[in-house]
Design a protein around this motif. Structure first.
Motif, PDB file in Angstrom:
ATOM      1  N   ALA A 112      10.340  -1.684   1.350  1.00  0.00           N
ATOM      2  CA  ALA A 112      11.352  -2.095   0.380  1.00  0.00           C
ATOM      3  C   ALA A 112      11.487  -3.615   0.306  1.00  0.00           C
ATOM      4  CB  ALA A 112      12.695  -1.458   0.731  1.00  0.00           C
ATOM      5  N   TYR A 113      11.425  -4.282   1.470  1.00  0.00           N
ATOM      6  CA  TYR A 113      11.578  -5.742   1.519  1.00  0.00           C
ATOM      7  C   TYR A 113      10.240  -6.475   1.581  1.00  0.00           C
ATOM      8  CZ  TYR A 113      16.612  -5.268   2.401  1.00  0.00           C
ATOM      9  OH  TYR A 113      17.960  -5.001   2.283  1.00  0.00           O
ATOM     10  N   ASP A 114       9.138  -5.717   1.663  1.00  0.00           N
ATOM     11  CA  ASP A 114       7.802  -6.299   1.802  1.00  0.00           C
ATOM     12  C   ASP A 114       7.741  -7.235   3.007  1.00  0.00           C
ATOM     13  OD1 ASP A 114       5.156  -6.775   1.285  1.00  0.00           O
ATOM     14  OD2 ASP A 114       5.522  -8.322  -0.234  1.00  0.00           O
ATOM     15  N   ARG A 115       8.204  -6.705   4.147  1.00  0.00           N
ATOM     16  CA  ARG A 115       8.178  -7.467   5.400  1.00  0.00           C
ATOM     17  C   ARG A 115       7.415  -6.652   6.441  1.00  0.00           C
ATOM     18  NH1 ARG A 115      14.325  -9.979   5.985  1.00  0.00           N
ATOM     19  NH2 ARG A 115      14.459 -10.797   3.842  1.00  0.00           N
ATOM     20  N   PRO A 116       6.712  -7.307   7.356  1.00  0.00           N
ATOM     21  CA  PRO A 116       5.888  -6.559   8.318  1.00  0.00           C
ATOM     22  C   PRO A 116       6.737  -5.889   9.409  1.00  0.00           C
ATOM     23  CG  PRO A 116       5.785  -8.892   8.784  1.00  0.00           C
ATOM     24  CD  PRO A 116       6.564  -8.769   7.509  1.00  0.00           C
ATOM     25  N   LEU A 117       6.205  -4.788   9.933  1.00  0.00           N
ATOM     26  CA  LEU A 117       6.817  -4.156  11.091  1.00  0.00           C
ATOM     27  C   LEU A 117       6.456  -4.939  12.344  1.00  0.00           C
ATOM     28  CD1 LEU A 117       6.333  -0.277  10.715  1.00  0.00           C
ATOM     29  CD2 LEU A 117       8.482  -1.527  10.733  1.00  0.00           C
ATOM     30  N   ILE A 118       7.365  -4.926  13.332  1.00  0.00           N
ATOM     31  CA  ILE A 118       7.094  -5.548  14.621  1.00  0.00           C
ATOM     32  C   ILE A 118       6.624  -4.452  15.565  1.00  0.00           C
ATOM     33  CG2 ILE A 118       8.092  -6.836  16.545  1.00  0.00           C
ATOM     34  CD1 ILE A 118      10.243  -7.823  14.536  1.00  0.00           C
ATOM     35  N   GLU A 119       5.380  -4.524  16.001  1.00  0.00           N
ATOM     36  CA  GLU A 119       4.820  -3.494  16.861  1.00  0.00           C
ATOM     37  C   GLU A 119       4.872  -3.924  18.326  1.00  0.00           C
ATOM     38  OE1 GLU A 119       4.258  -0.668  15.857  1.00  0.00           O
ATOM     39  OE2 GLU A 119       3.743  -0.762  13.734  1.00  0.00           O
TER      40      GLU A 119
END
Length: 780
Positions: free
Chosen positions: A184-191
């Motif tokens: 939705a925000y076009d932000r990466p996930l923190i893995e």
């Protein structure tokens, strides 16, 4: 599903997003926000550190503490059982207004001055995270002595409760919700990845082995840990309290926390449950239990440890002591476990809800997350490597075109935006082309099965409010199908035939094979022939309607009828039993009734009269010399019927020998392919408003020359003013010898003017010249 802002921030950066905007975004992408609760710690509640802790001289349950609050050291009397020196605590200083409404003032407790209050979690407005006072640690983030607790984000959090539909099992975790917000925000996930130094770790294979049956449809991963000095950090206790869930031991609580965070189903087992005294390797056995559920057994005890995805037995659970534990990450397809549960229901544990709706299949990321916590908050030893078992899984691929997406949505969505949305949601689009999306569905989205599901994902991420609204148009769709038009065409031609004086004949689709072969018709192949015919005279499927009409005419003659006009529309069959529709006409005997006009002696039907009758029914057509393959037709009176440039059937006089065998007078037959007959909308054509002119030409031509040759030359050399032409008379005598005179009438007309004599003469001269040059014929 419960999430908090600080918890989400561990998986995706939302620091610049307000809680109000976050709630709106969750609602817009289909994750309906049910409630929001804010934790707001009051002012003047600060971080302190207990420097000294002594028993109160006059009260057994009270302690006198020296607390460093950054700017000074205060004496505070505290009754909590867990207070001790070296502990970081939340201190309500003088003047602080507590959530209960109490204002902190200096007091004497059993004669000892107390300047403030060391607080529990509930006393400052948080959930009941632990017994006694709140023990602060580094898990809540960096802080300083004297810092107000209300400035620590993890303790002044917003709790958001989301109402999920049954199909969104992928969002039953913090990571799952963060994944949707990532798109939705076009932000990466923190893995989270574990920092494994394999050279310094003992391999798990030295202490554990796994044996299993085949075709169990489960995914398993095992890690081993020697647990030492494990203490759950405050942030985990606090968040579990916010979930209003708890487990009997710290190990089980940690498994619950990691499962809620990552979505991976984790269980912790006591290593001793699987080991045998004297053996260095514990043995786990995976097999079906008495109800055919995939289950874990201790090979040493032949005792069940757990039913995968459903429930764990108490005897196998890890204890809160310093020992070796096995951590299991599991995944089983939700459709398999749910269907199995319906077939044979058994008792289930708290994790079954997640399993049956779809847990996270990326097992390693859940294990890594768990092991990072253990290594960060204990002195435990993690064994290297994994013991694992994977099931066979075939990727689910959905193909949809850009045009289909736009048509379903009702708006144009940029292709790049669609690709970005799908990739952020975990879908693979690498095999897509410019106009065609080839989408590999991730395993955690088991609810995606059709192209409409893909479009729904795009719409919820774009936002329904961002799609232009269009007025609703109600339009009744046509209910007229091919069957109706076939029926209508048949009805129209039947009515035309009846209006032209023909009577309808209705006969069986069966005929006599012997008679058909006698007249040269191909019959059904022997292997496809009727097995049990009604009678011997109806022993095959008919290849023509004409023999049926002849039989009907014969019956009418025997009943005194002198003029017989019949037609039939029906099915005929090829030698391979392929069915088609034909329409046949028959005219036999007198072409009119006897009357005063014909002096009681009516003429017999002839070729021209019968042809005109057929034209009255089917419209204009042409006749061309034709030789039939059967023996019903007269050798010299047989023609093929041509309409719209296509042969649609044949028209002929019945052979005299056939007429005699059926006791008929002069008889004519016509059989047409019904599907090729003209049927459709009438097309209006422009007509000239100027007067037409008519000219006749009589040409001398050999009797052996066919009219088709003359017609072809005229058509090829006709000017645009020539509307039509047709023969009107033929004459021959001894003087002409082998020649004859053919009179042709020409109709000429212009759309631009009334033709003058010069125009007409020019056209006729052109035609005469062409006839002379190409056919060597001229004027009589």
């Amino acid at each position: 599903m419960i999430v908090t802002r600080s918890w989400l921030n561990e998986w995706i950066d939302l620091s610049s997003v307000t809680t109000e905007d976050l709630a709106k975004k969750l609602n817009s992408i289909g994750l309906e926000v049910d409630r929001i609760h804010s934790y707001n710690v009051a002012k003047k509640i600060i971080v302190g550190r207990v420097l000294e802790c002594e028993k109160h001289p006059d009260a057994d349950k009270l302690n006198i503490c020296k607390v460093d609050i950054g700017t000074s050291v205060r004496q505070i009397v505290c009754g909590a059982s867990n207070v001790r020196a070296g502990l970081d605590v939340a201190v309500a200083t003088i003047g602080a207004c507590m959530p209960s409404g109490v204002v902190i003032k200096p007091v004497k407790l059993r004669g000892v001055e107390s300047e403030g209050m060391i607080c529990s979690a509930t006393e400052i407005g948080l959930e009941d995270a632990q017994e006694g006072i709140l023990e602060l640690d580094s898990s809540i983030g960096e802080y300083e002595l004297g810092q107000e607790v209300c400035t620590i984000d993890t303790l002044n959090d917003e709790l958001i409760e989301i109402e999920l539909t049954a199909n969104r099992g992928d969002c039953l975790s913090i990571r799952g919700v963060a994944r949707d917000l990532s798109a939705a925000y076009d932000r990466p996930l923190i893995e989270t990845m574990i920092n494994e130094d394999e050279d310094k770790r003992v391999g798990i294979g030295r202490i554990l082995s796994l044996s299993h049956e085949t075709q169990l449809d489960v995914n398993l991963r095992y890690r081993a840990v020697d647990v030492k000095e494990l203490t759950l950090p405050l942030i985990i206790k606090l968040r579990l309290a916010q979930l209003e869930e708890s487990r009997g031991t710290d190990i089980e609580s940690l498994m619950l926390y990691v499962t809620h965070s990552s979505g991976v189903i984790l269980r912790a087992y006591d290593y001793g449950f699987f080991s045998t005294e004297g053996e260095s390797i514990a043995k786990i056995e995976l097999k079906k239990d008495e109800n055919s559920y995939a289950s874990i057994y201790s090979n040493a005890r032949d005792e069940k440890a757990s039913t995968i995805g459903i429930i764990q037995e108490d005897a196998s659970k890890a204890k809160d002591d310093e020992s070796t534990i096995l951590i299991e990450a599991s995944y089983i397809p939700p459709d398999i476990i749910s269907k199995k549960m319906q077939e044979s229901k058994i008792d289930s544990g708290p994790m079954y809800y997640r399993t049956s709706r779809g847990s996270e299949p990326e097992l390693n990321q859940g294990l890594d997350f768990c092991l990072n916590i253990i290594e960060s908050y204990s002195s435990s030893l993690v064994y290297g490597g994994t013991i694992e078992l994977g099931d066979s899984y075939e990727d689910k691929i959905i193909t949809v075109t850009k045009k289909e997406i736009d048509e379903i949505i009702g708006a144009q969505i940029d292709r790049v935006r669609i690709t970005k949305i799908l990739r952020n949601l975990g879908f693979d689009t690498n095999k897509s082309s410019q106009d065609n999306f080839v989408i590999t569905v991730p395993r955690f989205r088991h609810d995606i099965t059709h192209k409409q599901d893909i479009v729904e994902e795009i719409v919820r991420l774009v936002g329904i409010d961002n799609i232009p609204s269009k007025p609703l148009v109600f339009a009744e769709s046509s209910k007229l199908q091919d069957d109706y038009f076939a029926y209508k065409k048949r009805t129209i031609y039947r009515h035309r035939a009846a209006q032209s004086g023909f009577f309808e004949n209705v006969a069986f689709v069966f005929d006599e094979k012997k008679v058909l072969k006698e007249y040269g018709f191909e019959t059904i192949h022997e292997e496809l022939e009727l097995i049990n015919p009604i009678v011997n005279t109806l022993d095959t499927l008919r290849p023509t309607l004409m023999t049926g009409l002849l039989k009907a005419a014969s019956h009418n003659v025997k009943n005194g009828k002198n003029s017989i006009k019949l037609f039939e529309v029906g099915s005929v069959f090829s030698p391979t039993r392929d069915e088609s529709i034909k329409m046949a006409f028959m005219f036999s005997g007198d072409k009119e009734k006897d009357s005063l006009l014909n002096a009681g002696k009516p003429h017999s039907v002839n070729f021209a009269h019968f042809s005109q009758k057929i034209s009255d029914i089917i419209g204009e057509f042409e006749l061309k010399e034709h030789e039939s393959k059967h023996k019903l037709s007269h050798t010299y009176q047989c023609a093929s019927v041509i309409q719209n440039g296509e042969i649609i059937g044949e028209l002929f006089r019945v052979h005299p020998s056939v007429e005699e065998s059926y006791d008929l007078y002069a008889t004519y037959l016509c059989e047409l392919d019904f599907t090729k007959l003209s049927y459709g909308l009438k097309t209006a054509k422009a007509s000239s408003k100027y007067q037409a002119s008519i000219r006749d030409l009589s040409i001398i031509m050999p009797k052996s020359m066919k009219y088709e040759e003359v017609k072809s030359v005229i058509e090829k050399n006709a000017t645009k003013e020539l509307v039509r032409f047709y023969p009107v008379d033929r004459y021959s005598d001894k003087a002409l010898g082998k020649n004859m005179s053919l009179s042709i009438r020409f109709v000429l007309q212009s759309y631009e003017k009334t033709l003058e004599e010069e125009d007409i003469t020019s056209t006729m001269d052109t035609i005469l010249k062409a006839l002379s040059e190409e056919l060597k014929v001229g004027l009589r």
